[in-house]
Design a protein around this motif. Sequence first.
Motif, mmCIF file in Angstrom:
data_model
loop_
_atom_site.group_PDB
_atom_site.id
_atom_site.type_symbol
_atom_site.label_atom_id
_atom_site.label_comp_id
_atom_site.label_asym_id
_atom_site.label_seq_id
_atom_site.Cartn_x
_atom_site.Cartn_y
_atom_site.Cartn_z
ATOM 1 N N LEU A 199 -3.622 -4.789 13.412
ATOM 2 C CA LEU A 199 -3.109 -3.620 12.694
ATOM 3 C C LEU A 199 -3.322 -3.782 11.194
ATOM 4 C CD1 LEU A 199 -1.558 -0.942 12.569
ATOM 5 C CD2 LEU A 199 0.564 -2.275 12.548
ATOM 6 N N LEU A 200 -3.023 -4.978 10.683
ATOM 7 C CA LEU A 200 -3.221 -5.232 9.251
ATOM 8 C C LEU A 200 -4.693 -5.112 8.886
ATOM 9 C CD1 LEU A 200 -2.086 -6.113 6.519
ATOM 10 C CD2 LEU A 200 -2.398 -8.492 7.247
ATOM 11 N N SER A 201 -5.572 -5.649 9.742
ATOM 12 C CA SER A 201 -7.015 -5.558 9.490
ATOM 13 C C SER A 201 -7.473 -4.104 9.466
ATOM 14 C CB SER A 201 -7.797 -6.329 10.565
ATOM 15 O OG SER A 201 -7.445 -7.690 10.574
ATOM 16 N N SER A 202 -6.955 -3.311 10.416
ATOM 17 C CA SER A 202 -7.335 -1.889 10.477
ATOM 18 C C SER A 202 -6.835 -1.145 9.249
ATOM 19 C CB SER A 202 -6.753 -1.251 11.743
ATOM 20 O OG SER A 202 -7.275 -1.854 12.901
ATOM 21 N N ALA A 203 -5.573 -1.433 8.857
ATOM 22 C CA ALA A 203 -5.002 -0.773 7.681
ATOM 23 C C ALA A 203 -5.796 -1.123 6.428
ATOM 24 C CB ALA A 203 -3.533 -1.174 7.518
ATOM 25 N N LEU A 204 -6.155 -2.403 6.304
ATOM 26 C CA LEU A 204 -6.924 -2.829 5.140
ATOM 27 C C LEU A 204 -8.342 -2.261 5.166
ATOM 28 C CD1 LEU A 204 -5.774 -6.555 4.807
ATOM 29 C CD2 LEU A 204 -5.124 -4.612 3.364
ATOM 30 N N LEU A 205 -8.910 -2.148 6.384
ATOM 31 C CA LEU A 205 -10.249 -1.566 6.527
ATOM 32 C C LEU A 205 -10.260 -0.150 5.984
ATOM 33 C CD1 LEU A 205 -13.167 -1.449 7.725
ATOM 34 C CD2 LEU A 205 -12.114 -0.638 9.847
ATOM 35 N N HIS A 206 -9.268 0.650 6.416
ATOM 36 C CA HIS A 206 -9.206 2.038 5.961
ATOM 37 C C HIS A 206 -8.753 2.119 4.511
ATOM 38 C CE1 HIS A 206 -10.243 3.899 9.709
ATOM 39 N NE2 HIS A 206 -9.290 3.276 10.350
ATOM 40 N N ALA A 207 -7.746 1.305 4.163
ATOM 41 C CA ALA A 207 -7.196 1.372 2.811
ATOM 42 C C ALA A 207 -8.210 0.892 1.780
ATOM 43 C CB ALA A 207 -5.917 0.544 2.720
ATOM 44 N N ILE A 208 -8.827 -0.267 2.054
ATOM 45 C CA ILE A 208 -9.767 -0.839 1.086
ATOM 46 C C ILE A 208 -11.150 -0.198 1.215
ATOM 47 C CG2 ILE A 208 -10.949 -2.936 0.351
ATOM 48 C CD1 ILE A 208 -8.479 -4.510 1.151
ATOM 49 N N GLY A 209 -11.646 -0.093 2.466
ATOM 50 C CA GLY A 209 -12.985 0.451 2.671
ATOM 51 C C GLY A 209 -13.132 1.866 2.159
ATOM 52 N N THR A 210 -12.273 2.755 2.617
ATOM 53 C CA THR A 210 -12.383 4.157 2.199
ATOM 54 C C THR A 210 -11.913 4.352 0.763
ATOM 55 O OG1 THR A 210 -10.200 4.665 3.158
ATOM 56 C CG2 THR A 210 -12.120 5.033 4.548
ATOM 57 N N CYS A 211 -10.883 3.601 0.362
ATOM 58 C CA CYS A 211 -10.392 3.726 -1.020
ATOM 59 C C CYS A 211 -11.436 3.265 -2.033
ATOM 60 C CB CYS A 211 -9.102 2.929 -1.211
ATOM 61 S SG CYS A 211 -7.618 3.818 -0.710
ATOM 62 N N LEU A 212 -12.179 2.210 -1.686
ATOM 63 C CA LEU A 212 -13.217 1.731 -2.592
ATOM 64 C C LEU A 212 -14.293 2.785 -2.806
ATOM 65 C CD1 LEU A 212 -13.802 -2.033 -1.666
ATOM 66 C CD2 LEU A 212 -12.953 -1.100 -3.826
ATOM 67 N N LEU A 213 -14.682 3.449 -1.711
ATOM 68 C CA LEU A 213 -15.681 4.508 -1.829
ATOM 69 C C LEU A 213 -15.158 5.643 -2.705
ATOM 70 C CD1 LEU A 213 -18.390 5.737 -1.099
ATOM 71 C CD2 LEU A 213 -17.405 6.565 1.042
ATOM 72 N N ILE A 214 -13.889 6.013 -2.487
ATOM 73 C CA ILE A 214 -13.282 7.078 -3.292
ATOM 74 C C ILE A 214 -13.173 6.641 -4.753
ATOM 75 C CG2 ILE A 214 -11.142 8.377 -3.694
ATOM 76 C CD1 ILE A 214 -10.738 8.351 -0.637
ATOM 77 N N PHE A 215 -12.752 5.391 -4.978
ATOM 78 C CA PHE A 215 -12.576 4.881 -6.343
ATOM 79 C C PHE A 215 -13.898 4.866 -7.101
ATOM 80 C CE2 PHE A 215 -12.720 1.227 -9.256
ATOM 81 C CZ PHE A 215 -11.705 1.586 -10.134
ATOM 82 N N PHE A 216 -14.933 4.310 -6.477
ATOM 83 C CA PHE A 216 -16.225 4.239 -7.154
ATOM 84 C C PHE A 216 -16.826 5.631 -7.359
ATOM 85 C CE2 PHE A 216 -16.354 -0.264 -5.555
ATOM 86 C CZ PHE A 216 -16.341 -0.849 -6.810
ATOM 87 N N SER A 217 -16.619 6.522 -6.385
ATOM 88 C CA SER A 217 -17.118 7.894 -6.536
ATOM 89 C C SER A 217 -16.468 8.569 -7.734
ATOM 90 C CB SER A 217 -16.843 8.701 -5.263
ATOM 91 O OG SER A 217 -17.564 8.197 -4.159
ATOM 92 N N TYR A 218 -15.140 8.443 -7.845
ATOM 93 C CA TYR A 218 -14.435 9.117 -8.937
ATOM 94 C C TYR A 218 -14.622 8.417 -10.277
ATOM 95 C CZ TYR A 218 -12.364 12.902 -6.365
ATOM 96 O OH TYR A 218 -12.206 14.067 -5.651
ATOM 97 N N THR A 219 -14.903 7.115 -10.256
ATOM 98 C CA THR A 219 -15.239 6.431 -11.506
ATOM 99 C C THR A 219 -16.504 7.025 -12.095
ATOM 100 O OG1 THR A 219 -14.216 4.363 -10.755
ATOM 101 C CG2 THR A 219 -15.817 4.207 -12.554
ATOM 102 N N ARG A 220 -17.509 7.213 -11.228
ATOM 103 C CA ARG A 220 -18.766 7.806 -11.687
ATOM 104 C C ARG A 220 -18.574 9.281 -12.051
ATOM 105 N NH1 ARG A 220 -23.513 5.351 -10.448
ATOM 106 N NH2 ARG A 220 -24.303 6.955 -11.875
ATOM 107 N N ILE A 221 -17.743 9.986 -11.277
ATOM 108 C CA ILE A 221 -17.496 11.409 -11.554
ATOM 109 C C ILE A 221 -16.840 11.584 -12.926
ATOM 110 C CG2 ILE A 221 -16.045 13.381 -10.906
ATOM 111 C CD1 ILE A 221 -16.571 12.574 -7.962
#
Length: 311
Positions: A199-221
Amino acid sequence: MATGNHSSIKEFILLGLSADTHIQALLFVLFLMIYLLTLLGNLLIILVTHTDSTLHTPMYFFLSHLSFQDLFYSSVTVPKMLENLLSQRKVISVEGCMAQVFFVFATTGIEACLLSVMAYDRYAAICHPLLYRQVMRKQLCVRLVWGSWVVAFLDALINILLALDLDFCEVQTIHHYSCELPSLFPLSCSDISTNAAMLLSSALLHAIGTCLLIFFSYTRIVSTILSISSTTGRSKAFSTCSSHLTAVILFYGSAILRYLMPTSGSPLELILSIQYSVITPLVNPLIYSLKNKEVKAALRRTILKYLQCLR
């Protein structure tokens, strides 16, 4: 330690939001209204994005799938919650509980993946406008949506298969209004270390994996928007992603805290669950329609067209 298994434990008791019958009646009316408005709002977004040709773009293609996902998301938990608010025996079968756990987990994952895909779409539109149509082809958009569903369902399947091996004690009470995976762990007599780690791995996968994509996208935006010399241009560029950023904050802020915090049945835990599973599907159509001129204009055209057809 008491022992039990799926053959001896047939159902769980959902304590819900309140034991007071008068408050339960008020909560039933409140959540029924929320559910009906959620259905109406998301169905309108789906209808408008499919029927209005001006919205046949990648951004609104993803928005229509987010609205479909929000319909699915809300329908996983709210109908059962409404049933229990009117029922004397607030129970759910073990099989029904496991099914709800699976779909809550899957829909949460799909929402996270779709929001990250929409962030990438905004990055492509704002940072590479000349290549946008070439980058965000219809085939890629379809694959990104299907990929979001496949990843989320596989993740949910792994977690639910592990949960099916749990043995449950005689205590059958869930301090929640629905079945979520963290709520089952205190009821188990089995070793839950593998389940908790997954469960922790899944939460971190979604939290870190998807959040990183969102963070880097909005940093560039943000970097691109700040480099625009025209105030009007900066305002227009920011308005195209402000709705999505609001939806991201509402969903991630509550979902990540809920799945990473210890299960205690506390009011905060219930509030966080309501926020991402009930309130977010309700407000997403409002966010995207009230803050988006194209959607508002398309809604007006669609409503006028159907009113004319009724005359």
